[in-house]
Design a protein around this motif. Structure first.
Motif, PDB file in Angstrom:
ATOM      1  N   LEU A  21      13.234  11.330  -1.239  1.00 15.56           N
ATOM      2  CA  LEU A  21      12.728  12.140  -2.154  1.00 15.56           C
ATOM      3  C   LEU A  21      12.907  13.567  -1.858  1.00 15.56           C
ATOM      4  CD1 LEU A  21       8.949  10.318  -2.094  1.00 15.56           C
ATOM      5  CD2 LEU A  21      10.752  10.352  -4.021  1.00 15.56           C
ATOM      6  N   SER A  22      13.298  14.057  -0.649  1.00 17.57           N
ATOM      7  CA  SER A  22      13.369  15.441  -0.412  1.00 17.57           C
ATOM      8  C   SER A  22      14.755  15.792  -0.881  1.00 17.57           C
ATOM      9  CB  SER A  22      13.298  15.419   1.224  1.00 17.57           C
ATOM     10  OG  SER A  22      11.851  15.372   1.650  1.00 17.57           O
ATOM     11  N   HIS A  23      15.993  15.047  -0.870  1.00 21.89           N
ATOM     12  CA  HIS A  23      17.169  15.447  -1.203  1.00 21.89           C
ATOM     13  C   HIS A  23      17.268  15.476  -2.977  1.00 21.89           C
ATOM     14  CE1 HIS A  23      18.338  13.808   2.852  1.00 21.89           C
ATOM     15  NE2 HIS A  23      19.090  14.976   2.534  1.00 21.89           N
ATOM     16  N   ASN A  24      16.122  15.063  -3.582  1.00 25.05           N
ATOM     17  CA  ASN A  24      16.205  15.169  -4.987  1.00 25.05           C
ATOM     18  C   ASN A  24      15.507  16.412  -5.459  1.00 25.05           C
ATOM     19  OD1 ASN A  24      15.961  15.216  -7.651  1.00 25.05           O
ATOM     20  ND2 ASN A  24      15.149  13.016  -7.948  1.00 25.05           N
ATOM     21  N   PRO A  25      16.096  17.638  -5.649  1.00 26.72           N
ATOM     22  CA  PRO A  25      15.612  18.660  -6.043  1.00 26.72           C
ATOM     23  C   PRO A  25      14.496  18.854  -7.029  1.00 26.72           C
ATOM     24  CG  PRO A  25      17.860  18.887  -6.941  1.00 26.72           C
ATOM     25  CD  PRO A  25      17.664  17.571  -5.976  1.00 26.72           C
ATOM     26  N   GLN A  26      14.570  18.020  -7.965  1.00 24.23           N
ATOM     27  CA  GLN A  26      13.651  18.034  -8.998  1.00 24.23           C
ATOM     28  C   GLN A  26      12.352  17.038  -8.837  1.00 24.23           C
ATOM     29  OE1 GLN A  26      13.946  19.813 -11.750  1.00 24.23           O
ATOM     30  NE2 GLN A  26      15.550  20.862 -10.719  1.00 24.23           N
ATOM     31  N   GLU A  27      12.305  16.485  -7.355  1.00 19.29           N
ATOM     32  CA  GLU A  27      11.193  15.527  -7.419  1.00 19.29           C
ATOM     33  C   GLU A  27      10.047  16.157  -6.751  1.00 19.29           C
ATOM     34  OE1 GLU A  27       9.196  12.867  -8.132  1.00 19.29           O
ATOM     35  OE2 GLU A  27      11.318  12.143  -8.456  1.00 19.29           O
ATOM     36  N   LEU A  28      10.241  16.603  -5.391  1.00 22.65           N
ATOM     37  CA  LEU A  28       9.167  17.085  -4.564  1.00 22.65           C
ATOM     38  C   LEU A  28       9.001  18.612  -4.660  1.00 22.65           C
ATOM     39  CD1 LEU A  28       9.162  14.584  -1.467  1.00 22.65           C
ATOM     40  CD2 LEU A  28       7.692  14.525  -3.278  1.00 22.65           C
ATOM     41  N   SER A  29       7.822  19.141  -4.668  1.00 23.88           N
ATOM     42  CA  SER A  29       7.735  20.585  -4.441  1.00 23.88           C
ATOM     43  C   SER A  29       7.740  20.710  -2.743  1.00 23.88           C
ATOM     44  CB  SER A  29       6.299  21.023  -4.928  1.00 23.88           C
ATOM     45  OG  SER A  29       5.253  20.634  -4.209  1.00 23.88           O
ATOM     46  N   GLN A  30       7.831  22.270  -2.478  1.00 23.53           N
ATOM     47  CA  GLN A  30       7.892  22.408  -1.116  1.00 23.53           C
ATOM     48  C   GLN A  30       6.449  21.931  -0.367  1.00 23.53           C
ATOM     49  OE1 GLN A  30      10.636  23.191  -0.304  1.00 23.53           O
ATOM     50  NE2 GLN A  30      11.656  25.104  -1.119  1.00 23.53           N
ATOM     51  N   MET A  31       5.550  22.311  -0.979  1.00 20.07           N
ATOM     52  CA  MET A  31       3.983  21.829  -0.548  1.00 20.07           C
ATOM     53  C   MET A  31       3.995  20.489  -0.108  1.00 20.07           C
ATOM     54  SD  MET A  31       0.208  22.070  -1.780  1.00 20.07           S
ATOM     55  CE  MET A  31       0.261  23.857  -1.978  1.00 20.07           C
ATOM     56  N   GLU A  32       4.569  19.713  -1.147  1.00 19.92           N
ATOM     57  CA  GLU A  32       4.612  18.026  -0.977  1.00 19.92           C
ATOM     58  C   GLU A  32       5.602  17.832   0.143  1.00 19.92           C
ATOM     59  OE1 GLU A  32       3.631  17.515  -5.712  1.00 19.92           O
ATOM     60  OE2 GLU A  32       5.456  17.149  -4.953  1.00 19.92           O
ATOM     61  N   LYS A  33       6.814  18.311   0.180  1.00 14.11           N
ATOM     62  CA  LYS A  33       7.531  17.968   1.433  1.00 14.11           C
ATOM     63  C   LYS A  33       6.852  18.288   2.802  1.00 14.11           C
ATOM     64  CE  LYS A  33      11.707  19.150  -1.127  1.00 14.11           C
ATOM     65  NZ  LYS A  33      13.113  20.248  -1.274  1.00 14.11           N
ATOM     66  N   VAL A  62       0.681  -1.314   0.010  1.00 17.74           N
ATOM     67  CA  VAL A  62       0.096  -0.070   0.011  1.00 17.74           C
ATOM     68  C   VAL A  62       0.732   1.413  -0.040  1.00 17.74           C
ATOM     69  CG1 VAL A  62      -1.565   1.281   1.237  1.00 17.74           C
ATOM     70  CG2 VAL A  62      -1.833  -1.182   1.179  1.00 17.74           C
ATOM     71  N   LEU A  63       2.012   1.355   0.868  1.00 20.98           N
ATOM     72  CA  LEU A  63       2.801   2.295   1.027  1.00 20.98           C
ATOM     73  C   LEU A  63       3.600   2.542  -0.361  1.00 20.98           C
ATOM     74  CD1 LEU A  63       4.133   2.058   4.527  1.00 20.98           C
ATOM     75  CD2 LEU A  63       2.341   3.725   3.791  1.00 20.98           C
ATOM     76  N   ASN A  64       3.836   1.612  -1.013  1.00 26.19           N
ATOM     77  CA  ASN A  64       4.576   1.634  -2.220  1.00 26.19           C
ATOM     78  C   ASN A  64       3.551   2.168  -3.544  1.00 26.19           C
ATOM     79  OD1 ASN A  64       7.156   0.744  -1.421  1.00 26.19           O
ATOM     80  ND2 ASN A  64       6.496  -1.299  -1.791  1.00 26.19           N
ATOM     81  N   LYS A  65       2.590   1.758  -3.089  1.00 25.85           N
ATOM     82  CA  LYS A  65       1.459   2.407  -4.387  1.00 25.85           C
ATOM     83  C   LYS A  65       1.290   4.020  -4.124  1.00 25.85           C
ATOM     84  CE  LYS A  65      -1.609   1.527  -7.542  1.00 25.85           C
ATOM     85  NZ  LYS A  65      -1.318   0.880  -8.911  1.00 25.85           N
ATOM     86  N   ILE A  66       1.199   4.452  -2.965  1.00 21.49           N
ATOM     87  CA  ILE A  66       1.026   5.750  -2.492  1.00 21.49           C
ATOM     88  C   ILE A  66       1.997   6.540  -2.933  1.00 21.49           C
ATOM     89  CG2 ILE A  66       0.812   7.387  -0.559  1.00 21.49           C
ATOM     90  CD1 ILE A  66      -0.748   5.130   0.901  1.00 21.49           C
ATOM     91  N   PHE A  67       3.437   5.927  -2.688  1.00 15.38           N
ATOM     92  CA  PHE A  67       4.631   6.774  -3.066  1.00 15.38           C
ATOM     93  C   PHE A  67       4.637   6.668  -4.561  1.00 15.38           C
ATOM     94  CE2 PHE A  67       6.320   5.670   1.457  1.00 15.38           C
ATOM     95  CZ  PHE A  67       6.491   6.757   1.815  1.00 15.38           C
ATOM     96  N   SER A  68       4.357   5.780  -5.307  1.00 17.58           N
ATOM     97  CA  SER A  68       4.479   5.863  -6.406  1.00 17.58           C
ATOM     98  C   SER A  68       3.416   6.922  -7.255  1.00 17.58           C
ATOM     99  CB  SER A  68       4.062   4.609  -7.328  1.00 17.58           C
ATOM    100  OG  SER A  68       2.733   4.288  -6.911  1.00 17.58           O
ATOM    101  N   ALA A  69       2.162   7.247  -6.578  1.00 23.26           N
ATOM    102  CA  ALA A  69       1.324   8.183  -6.781  1.00 23.26           C
ATOM    103  C   ALA A  69       1.821   9.703  -6.628  1.00 23.26           C
ATOM    104  CB  ALA A  69       0.005   8.151  -6.176  1.00 23.26           C
ATOM    105  N   LEU A  70       2.570   9.801  -5.284  1.00 21.27           N
ATOM    106  CA  LEU A  70       3.031  10.977  -5.126  1.00 21.27           C
ATOM    107  C   LEU A  70       4.322  11.468  -5.745  1.00 21.27           C
ATOM    108  CD1 LEU A  70       5.589  10.834  -2.936  1.00 21.27           C
ATOM    109  CD2 LEU A  70       3.754  10.085  -1.161  1.00 21.27           C
ATOM    110  N   THR A  71       4.644  10.536  -6.658  1.00 23.44           N
ATOM    111  CA  THR A  71       5.862  10.773  -7.338  1.00 23.44           C
ATOM    112  C   THR A  71       5.692  10.423  -8.850  1.00 23.44           C
ATOM    113  OG1 THR A  71       6.872   8.421  -7.315  1.00 23.44           O
ATOM    114  CG2 THR A  71       7.621   9.946  -5.830  1.00 23.44           C
ATOM    115  N   PHE A  72       4.358  10.533  -9.195  1.00 24.41           N
ATOM    116  CA  PHE A  72       3.953  10.169 -10.587  1.00 24.41           C
ATOM    117  C   PHE A  72       4.186  11.668 -11.395  1.00 24.41           C
ATOM    118  CE2 PHE A  72       0.511  10.822 -13.713  1.00 24.41           C
ATOM    119  CZ  PHE A  72       0.386   9.709 -14.370  1.00 24.41           C
TER     120      PHE A  72
END
Length: 1211
Positions: free
Chosen positions: A625-637, A565-575
């Motif tokens: 994910l947070s250490h990758n500057p091109q992955e998460l926005s500030q809001m997502e972090k 379940v967590l992997n599915k959620i993480f795949s969605a938030l990095t979609f």
């Protein structure tokens, strides 16, 4: 009737004048002159009557005739009491002649003319019937025999008098209304017989003339039947049910039969609806269940079939909606009576009724469906009805129908659904439809939840089957190609969206039901099905996450599936879609990523114990994910860090939690140290965020935009930590986990928050930032703002629209492109959000950090010299968050030991300033209102906005004063999520007896500077042009005045006089509002009662009122100061008497609505009491010679009432 030459000339002038007023090309001066002439003639009673009858002849134009009838109505309403008997008879006879011969035939005459003719009779009835016009009903019946035209007018008379007496109850004299109501009740049997006879005879004539192909005459009789039904619709709402069901239910039989007549079915259905919607005692409503009989049901069902099969027209559709309401109202009556009345249970044809309701539920119209949904909810919630096997048997069919109603289609502007054509009848725009649809969908999902508690196995089986088939169907056909993504109106997305809503609603209740619950294997199968489904469409993926969220409850039964379940959620938030970067992601992609982040927060709140075991895994993924500057926005972090902090709270270990929070806030500490220089002065800050530079586009090239993002990220993260970091509320667990800071002398426990050691060092920079917000409004700083950012400090459009109650412009949802913000919009959003969130931090700090925050060294100085500095520079919309978001919870959560050190200095600084500011702002607004330029100036949106803001700021400040002064719960404060949300509804206040002046209130009022500022503000609010603020102030002022009475030595007679005058001024300003009038009269009476023993000069204020004499005041004081039987128990009757006496004294100054201020009063003379049969008088014993057995009663052979022998007693 002879007409003089003067009447003819004046009538001609009036006819010309009325045509002038209706001519749009006529100059204004000429129109005003015509109006003046009309008003002048109205006031001349004799001339108005003569001209009225002369103008009412049927050979004139309709508007001229209407004017003549208006003149007559004016004389009857306002001058009837001054007319002689001869004049009244003259008007009455000529009016009845108008009814008999004064109109065209009923198909040719204008409705407004017919209505006005009937109104003349109704107005005379209000003044003369029945006492002085006993033959009225006979006269009306005789007129109805003259033909259909006169019959229609007579029916209009009965219709309008019933509306005024019973429905609207708008007759000015209560005694006359009672007389009329009693007369109608006494004659109701005759009246109903009259109505039913007309109904039967005219319908027969209608059928006969139709068969003879005499359509003209047939339409006349049809019109009479329609008006009979309209009249009955008004009467059946309130008359005794005995008349409705008399003659073996003849009326109901007639109504059911007329449902099949196309020209009469609408009126018949509306009359039937009034009958089945009756309220009252259960035993009185029991006859309504006769409509569940076979014949009435068949008539209703056949009529519904005809309407559905007929052409789509507004008439047919309105009839179908009314018929649906009839059936649902009948079902509501059944729910009311089932089980409450003896022998009332399941009707014999209940199954037929439910099948009919299913048919209406299936109808494409969202309005018709909404009617049925309310009834299904009643049936499912009813304790006894819900146990009916007949009802439970239809649930499978019902859920199959209703689940499709959750799909969002049917917009008026589209043709993608059968319901679109019905939506065009009901809604003027897609926006109106959308608002209604979301309301209906919310209610539908609630009904589905009720059904899930009632039949969990059935509901879960349906969801299981739907989800399984839909996933397999989508898998078989293959996912949508990358170049052909769904939009918000794609059928595939709509079904997924409806499915996710239903899954969450059903599963959330099925697991709580008392019936058979699904096993873990079944739930795991569905969950794995969702986890295995792959899609590249962001909209489908978002709904899939909702399905997983709804099924997450099964993880408690089988925790082993949690990693999947967590992997599915993480795949969605990095979609992300191919070719899209962090800055170019589409709206749908951003939404699905945010959905994934929000889902982590949701399951963290709902299942923290399950996620606790996976904390390290989640933490590692988030860090990666947070250490990758091109992955998460500030809001997502920030959102993911919130989820981690929620889980972190459940370790119940201070050391472990504080270490994690320190790690979370470590980037903020680094960034915070880098911005010391930019936070040191307004100009440095402006340079750092780019306010003094020309706007840069695109945003990727805006270096200062990165600075703004860093500041916003730091503030949001601090806010997240403060709002989410908690200590255990269980004392034993808190002590074991190291959360106890100290124990007070009285045994109270003071807790410590694991975030405190890390947040406190960051507050100094936060205070610097808050100080900058106010200093940015300094003229020197404003002069340095770049012209491209000249409006950067303005409110964003969304906030303006929220305040004004307008709808924001919404982009086309079908367009899935990233929203392009202009540089100015980005800067406005940054300044507004940063300002709001900083005060959310300070507002939540008291609740979250507790005593350690309030004991922060120099906290008071920091606050006064940061958030409370230069308040005179900032506009109202920047001051509101300081009052509402920061100070209100800050004061409410302050521990008592910090009142002196923290709160008193802050209030000493704030209260005098707020008095000065509000006084100036309201003075300007009051001047505009009094000068008459208020409406002219308010044509500008900005001025309307400022008007709203000053009112909202005043209300917020009064709420703050209530928190300061009135005792209430402490330590449980919560600030609102948005400082610019709509105002809460204000209900009629009732004095809160339990409330009292708080400990802080006593301290504050003991400080002269603060006390004077608060009292003066509250008194001034009473007369400012804001009824809500006045209402709030009244509730607080009562506590303050009671304290002042006890500290009377600080008051002067002049001050007491001003207090009383302020209350009366408030009554003059806001007396038009019932709630304000009631509250101010209570306050005024209490004020006088409290102060009169110590300050007799207050009596002069009442004596200065118009129409008040010394004797009036003396009588009031005698009643006021009379001791009650028990001083500790208030005598409600005595209190009411006091209020009534006080109201009589001040009635002349009570404010009135501007629309009522110049309204002409209608006065009705009370007529002699209606004749009542005297009670039969029993003859006296000594007035009769007959033997009444009195002697035998005491004889030796007499027996007592129980049959025992009575033994004479010897004296």
């Amino acid at each position: 009737m002879e007409v003089t030459q003067q009447v003819i000339e004046v009538a001609d002038q009036l006819a010309q004048a009325v045509n002038t007023t209706l001519d749009p090309t006529v100059p204004h001066a000429l129109r005003v002159e015509s109006y003046n002439l009309l008003e002048k003639i109205k006031e001349d009673g004799d001339l108005a009557v003569s001209c009225g009858f002369h103008l009412a002849y049927r050979n004139r134009e309709p508007v001229v005739r209407h004017l003549g009838l208006q003149l007559l109505e004016h004389v009857i309403k306002y001058k009837w009491n001054y007319l002689t008997v001869g004049q009244k008879v003259h008007i009455k006879e000529n009016t009845m002649q108008l009814v008999a011969k004064g109109t065209l035939d009923l198909l040719s005459e204008h409705l407004y003319v017919k209505d006005k003719v009937s109104r003349l009779v109704v107005e005379m009835m209000k003044r003369e019937w029945p006492q002085q016009w006993p033959g009225l009903l006979y006269e009306l019946q005789e007129l109805s025999n003259s033909g259909p035209t006169q019959t229609e007018l007579v029916l209009f008379v009965f219709l309008r008098i019933a509306e005024d007496v019973a429905t609207l109850q708008n007759i000015e004299s209560n005694q006359r209304r009672r007389d009329l109501y009693q007369a109608m009740t006494v004659n109701m049997e005759k009246m109903f017989k009259f109505f039913l006879t007309l109904l039967e005879e005219n319908f027969k004539q209608y059928e006969a003339k139709m068969s003879q192909q005499d359509s003209q005459t047939a339409q006349q009789h049809c019109r009479v039947v329609q008006v009979v039904l309209m009249t009955l619709t008004v009467y059946v709402e309130w008359v005794s049910l005995h008349y409705i069901f008399s003659n073996d239910g003849k009326l109901l039989q007639s109504l059911c039969f007329l449902l099949s007549q196309d020209s009469l079915k609408m009126e018949a259905a509306e009359c039937l609806l009034q009958i089945v919607s009756r309220k009252g005692k259960p035993d009185e409503r029991r006859p309504l269940l006769l409509l569940f009989g076979e014949a009435p049901m068949s008539a209703v069902f056949n009529a519904a079939d005809q309407a559905v099969l007929g052409e789509l027209s507004e008439h047919n559709y309105r009839f179908l909606k009314t018929l649906t309401q009839v059936l649902t109202a009948l079902g509501s009556q059944l729910c009311t009576l089932w089980g409450k009345e003896a022998d009332v249970g399941e009707p014999p044809n209940f199954k037929i009724y439910l099948n009919a309701m299913l048919a209406f539920t299936r109808h494409p119209s969202v309005r018709i469906y909404n009617f049925t949904n309310g009834l299904w909810g009643q049936l499912f919630r009813h304790e006894l009805v819900s146990q009916s096997k007949t009802l439970q048997a239809v649930i499978p069919t019902w859920i199959t129908i209703v689940s499709r109603k959750v799909m969002k289609h049917g917009f008026p502007s589209k043709n993608d659904s059968e319901s679109c054509q019905y939506s065009r009848f009901d809604f003027d725009s897609d926006e109106e439809y959308s608002n209604f649809f979301y309301k209906v969908r919310s209610e539908t999902l609630e009904t589905i939840k009720n059904a899930s508690l009632l039949a969990p196995e059935t509901m879960y089986s349906y969801v299981e089957e739907w989800l399984t088939s839909h996933v397999k169907k989508a898998t078989d056909t293959g996912s949508i190609s990358e170049n052909q993504l769904c939009n918000l109106f794609s059928p595939a997305y709509l079904e997924w969206d409806a499915l996710s809503q239903v899954v969450e609603s059903v599963v959330s209740r099925v697991m709580k039901s008392e019936g058979c619950k699904p096993n873990s294997e079944s739930g795991m199968q569905l969950l794995r099905l969702c986890l295995s489904y792959e899609t590249t469409d962001p909209l489908i993926l978002s709904t899939l996450l909702s399905c997983i969220s709804g099924l997450f409850v099964f993880i408690r039964l089988v925790p082993s599936v949690l990693p999947d379940v967590l992997n599915k959620i993480f795949s969605a938030l990095t979609f992300s879609l191919p070719g899209q970067t962090k800055d170019s992601r589409s709206r749908a992609v951003k939404n699905v990523r945010r959905h994934g982040c929000s889902l982590m927060v949701k399951i963290a709140l709902g299942y923290p114990d399950i996620l606790l075991e996976a904390f390290d895994f989640i933490n590692n993924v988030v860090d990666s994910l947070s250490h990758n500057p091109q992955e998460l926005s500030q809001m997502e972090k920030g959102t993911l860090q919130e989820a981690l902090m929620i889980i972190n709270n459940h370790f119940h270990n201070f050391d472990k939690q504080t270490v994690f929070i320190g790690k979370v806030l470590s980037p903020v500490s680094v960034m915070w140290s880098d911005v010391k220089q930019p936070f040191s002065s307004p100009l440095d800050f402006m340079s750092f965020v780019g306010l003094d530079k020309a706007p840069v586009e695109p945003s990727e090239n805006d270096v200062n935009g990165q600075n703004r993002a860093q500041i916003m990220y730091c503030v949001n993260l601090i806010l997240a930590v403060i709002k989410r970091s908690e200590f255990s509320s269980d004392p034993d667990r808190a002590e074991h986990g190291g959360f106890i800071l100290e124990r007070s002398e009285n045994g109270a426990i003071v807790y410590r928050n694991p975030a405190t050691p890390h947040v406190m060092p960051l507050l100094h920079q936060l205070f610097c930032l808050v100080r900058l917000f106010n200093n940015l409004w300094h003229p020197e700083a404003l002069a340095c703002v770049s012209p491209g950012y000249a409006k950067a400090h303005d409110l964003p459009d969304n906030d303006k629209n929220n305040i004004l109650g307008l709808t924001s412009n919404i982009a086309d949802p079908c367009i899935d492109s990233p929203k392009v913000q202009q540089p100015l919009e980005r800067m406005q959003h940054f300044l507004s959000m940063l300002h709001s969130n900083c005060y959310h931090i300070l507002g939540n700090a008291g609740l979250s950090l507790g005593l350690q925050f309030y004991q922060h060294s120099h906290l008071t100085d920091y606050l006064i010299h940061s958030s409370l500095t230069n308040l005179h520079l900032i506009p109202d919309y920047r001051l509101r968050p300081i009052i509402r978001t920061f100070l209100r919870p800050f004061i409410q959560c302050c521990p008592p030991q910090c009142y002196h050190v923290v709160l008193l200095p802050i209030l000493n600084h704030l209260c005098p300033y707020m008095l000065e500011r509000l006084n100036i702002r309201w003075g300007h607004l009051s001047n505009l209102i009094e000068s008459g330029t208020y409406e002219e100036e308010n044509t500008d949106t900005q001025e309307v906005l400022e008007d709203f803001l000053i009112r909202m700021l005043t209300r917020d400040y009064i709420d703050l004063l209530k928190v300061v002064l009135v005792a209430g719960p402490r330590g449980g404060c919560q600030d609102s999520a948005d400082g610019m949300e709509a105002e809460m509804e204000i209900s009629t206040p009732t004095p809160a007896v339990q409330e009292a002046l708080s400990e802080l209130g006593h301290l504050v009022l003991g400080c002269d500077t603060i006390c004077q500022a608060i009292v003066t503000t509250l008194l001034k609010v009473l007369c400012w042009q804001d009824s809500w603020a006045c209402l709030k102030a009244v509730l607080v002022l009562g506590h303050v005045l009671r304290w002042l009475v006890g500290e009377g030595q600080h008051l002067s007679p002049d001050a007491v006089r001003q207090v009383m005058q302020a209350v009366l001024q408030g009554l003059h300003t806001h007396g038009q509002h019932e709630a304000n009038q009631c509250a101010l009269i209570s306050l005024g009476m209490a004020t006088y009662e409290m102060f009169i023993p110590y300050f007799p000069n207050i009596r002069e204020v009442l004596l200065g009122l118009p129409g008040v004499s010394t004797d009036d005041v003396q009588r009031f004081e005698e009643k006021l100061l009379s001791p009650s039987q028990n001083p500790n128990v208030k005598n409600s009757k005595l209190e009411k008497t006091k209020k009534d006496l006080f109201k009589k004294l001040v009635i002349e100054i009570v404010g009135r609505n501007v629309g009522q201020a110049l309204k002409k009063e209608v006065h009705m003379n009370e007529l002699p009491p209606m004749f009542k049969n005297p009670r039969p008088k029993q003859p006296r014993v000594d007035d009769t010679d007959a033997d009444i057995g009195l002697c035998s009663l005491f004889g030796p052979d007499s027996q007592d009432f129980n049959g025992h022998q009575v033994v004479p007693t010897t004296f």
